[in-house]
Design a protein around this motif. Sequence first.
Motif, mmCIF file in Angstrom:
data_model
loop_
_atom_site.group_PDB
_atom_site.id
_atom_site.type_symbol
_atom_site.label_atom_id
_atom_site.label_comp_id
_atom_site.label_asym_id
_atom_site.label_seq_id
_atom_site.Cartn_x
_atom_site.Cartn_y
_atom_site.Cartn_z
ATOM 1 N N ASN A 7 0.586 -1.365 0.124
ATOM 2 C CA ASN A 7 -0.105 -0.138 0.049
ATOM 3 C C ASN A 7 0.749 1.710 -0.245
ATOM 4 N N LYS A 8 0.339 2.194 -0.887
ATOM 5 C CA LYS A 8 1.279 3.586 -1.332
ATOM 6 C C LYS A 8 1.859 3.929 -0.038
ATOM 7 N N VAL A 9 0.664 4.412 1.104
ATOM 8 C CA VAL A 9 -0.041 5.354 2.501
ATOM 9 C C VAL A 9 0.744 4.419 2.784
ATOM 10 N N ASP A 10 0.943 3.493 3.247
ATOM 11 C CA ASP A 10 1.531 2.702 4.297
ATOM 12 C C ASP A 10 3.136 2.196 4.095
ATOM 13 N N ARG A 11 3.613 2.198 3.385
ATOM 14 C CA ARG A 11 5.228 2.461 2.541
ATOM 15 C C ARG A 11 5.600 3.814 2.724
ATOM 16 N N ALA A 12 5.238 4.979 2.826
ATOM 17 C CA ALA A 12 5.377 6.430 2.994
ATOM 18 C C ALA A 12 5.348 6.403 4.372
ATOM 19 N N TYR A 13 4.529 6.007 5.273
ATOM 20 C CA TYR A 13 4.174 6.024 6.599
ATOM 21 C C TYR A 13 5.560 5.533 7.042
ATOM 22 N N GLU A 14 5.829 4.154 6.899
ATOM 23 C CA GLU A 14 7.176 3.369 7.035
ATOM 24 C C GLU A 14 8.339 4.189 7.078
ATOM 25 N N SER A 15 7.873 4.558 5.672
ATOM 26 C CA SER A 15 9.782 5.508 5.622
ATOM 27 C C SER A 15 9.544 6.392 6.382
#
Length: 53
Positions: A7-15
């Motif tokens: 998920n794009k949003v989840d990956r951004a949050y993890e980053s």
Amino acid sequence: MPNFTSNKVDRAYESFMKQVPGFQRDPPEAETIRKDMERNNKKKGGSKNGKPR
């Protein structure tokens, strides 16, 4: 460590969460500015650390 989701949003949050607090990367022009300052400092006869002799 790989990201847990596609998920794009989840990956951004993890980053975002992996970032070190208070750490700021130099902007792309920082190296150019640094070289220019060193060149000007040599012309003036200043020292490496920027303090007067």
